[in-house]
Design an enzyme around this catalytic site. Structure first.
Site, short mmCIF file in Angstrom:
data_model
loop_
_atom_site.label_atom_id
_atom_site.label_comp_id
_atom_site.label_asym_id
_atom_site.label_seq_id
_atom_site.Cartn_x
_atom_site.Cartn_y
_atom_site.Cartn_z
N ASP A 73 0.86 -0.92 -0.33
CA ASP A 73 0.57 0.21 0.04
C ASP A 73 0.68 1.45 0.09
O ASP A 73 0.49 2.50 0.18
CB ASP A 73 -1.25 -0.15 1.23
CG ASP A 73 -0.49 -0.19 2.24
OD1 ASP A 73 1.03 -0.23 2.23
OD2 ASP A 73 -0.62 0.00 3.21
N ASP A 84 -1.64 -5.45 -0.01
CA ASP A 84 -2.07 -4.72 1.25
C ASP A 84 -2.76 -4.82 0.82
O ASP A 84 -3.20 -4.46 0.05
CB ASP A 84 -1.26 -3.41 0.58
CG ASP A 84 0.56 -3.94 2.47
OD1 ASP A 84 0.03 -4.78 3.35
OD2 ASP A 84 0.99 -3.40 1.37
N GLU A 104 9.20 -4.30 10.62
CA GLU A 104 9.51 -3.27 9.72
C GLU A 104 9.58 -2.49 11.08
O GLU A 104 9.41 -2.03 12.23
CB GLU A 104 8.42 -2.55 8.92
CG GLU A 104 9.15 -1.09 8.81
CD GLU A 104 7.86 -0.05 8.19
OE1 GLU A 104 7.55 -1.12 7.16
OE2 GLU A 104 8.42 0.79 6.86
#
Ligand code: KIV
Length: 295
Positions: A53, A92, A191
């Site tokens: 995304d 996503d 992440e």
């Protein structure tokens, strides 16, 4: 039986990713958002292609990932699907497509599989998503998890900040990773977390971890296509390594075209179509007659 693509490389599946983890063979992943770049990424032998995304920013110019819609994500995933023959294709789920109700989540996730050809969907969040991920699994929808710095939570996090620095946050990340692993994620994106925490999670869970800003001890690495090619118009994050300068390449090509047109250097005669000889001779006769009549 292993499925082979036309070029005789075997198709990457969720089982391949698990095998790679068990063999300590690094998994490669890049984002792609359109047909031509997805083809290049796939043909270069990348294991996983993510229609992230992040396309909200890289392709559509939004400030963050929140505004991107189901329609936009499906549109880009379909284009990438037409290009990708070898890699494992993940899409996503955009913000608010899996936050409202279970029914809506299942319907939206199924659209990525049925209408856009994704092989898994990715959703952000920790143990609070475990039950949802199990239900998606029951509906034959493989899920990639995503914890740590989760860009859809930018306002809750108060900006894009490295996560998991305090003992409390590390314990929460460990609980999140374990819960998602038990819920059956086929891979887990880590992440923006300290290398040491990513290493602990990677050795603790069965699912392969795919790091971005999470150090070298993850089972694989993902980067944003536009980041590695200097196409983002913003200063790169610490973890980004640039492998090329497509901005410079494109700018030079565009400027050269502009200059060639302005100076009558494009197109040349060799770049033009020509009439067949007989038609050209006839046209010359017609033109000279017109000329004579005018005189
Ligand atoms: O949207 C995206 O590109 C991502 C990756 C950075 C993991 O989620």
């Amino acid at each position: 039986m292993s499925i082979t693509t036309g070029d005789f490389r075997s198709k990457i599946t969720s089982s391949t990713l698990l095998d790679k983890k068990s063999r300590h063979e690094p998994i490669t992943c890049l984002t792609a958002y359109d047909y031509s770049t997805a083809r290049l990424v796939d043909e270069a032998g990348i294991d996983m292609v993510l229609v992230g995304d992040s396309l909200a920013q890289t392709m559509l110019g939004y400030e963050n990932t929140l505004p991107v819609t189901m329609g936009e994500m499906l549109h880009h995933t379909r284009a990438v699907r037409r290009a990708v023959k070898h890699a494992f294709l993940v899409a996503d789920m955009p913000y608010a497509s899996y936050h409202v109700s279970l029914k809506e989540t299942l319907r939206n996730a199924a659209r990525f599989m049925k209408e856009a050809g994704a092989e898994a969907v990715k959703i952000e969040g920790g143990e609070n998503r475990a039950a949802l991920i199990q239900r998606l699994g029951d509906a034959e929808i493989p899920v990639v998890g995503h914890i740590g710095l989760t860009p859809q939570s930018v306002h809750r996090m108060g900006g894009y900040k490295v996560q998991g620095k305090s003992m409390r946050d590390i314990e929460q990340l460990m609980r999140d990773a374990t819960a998602l692993d038990h819920a059956g994620v086929v891979a887990l994106v880590l992440e923006g977390i300290p290398r040491e925490v990513a290493a602990m999670i990677t050795s603790e869970i069965e699912a392969p971890t795919i790091g971005i800003g999470a150090g070298p001890d993850c089972d694989g690495q993902v980067l944003v296509f536009h980041d590695i090619l200097n196409l983002t118009f913003t200063p790169p994050a610490k973890f980004v390594r640039r492998y090329g300068d497509a901005a410079e390449l494109i700018t030079n090509a565009v400027k050269n075209f502009r200059d060639d047109v302005k100076t009558h250097n494009y197109p040349s005669d060799a770049e033009s179509y020509h009439l067949p000889k007989e038609a050209q001779a006839t046209l010359e006769i017609v033109n000279s007659r017109k000329h004579a009549v005018r005189k």
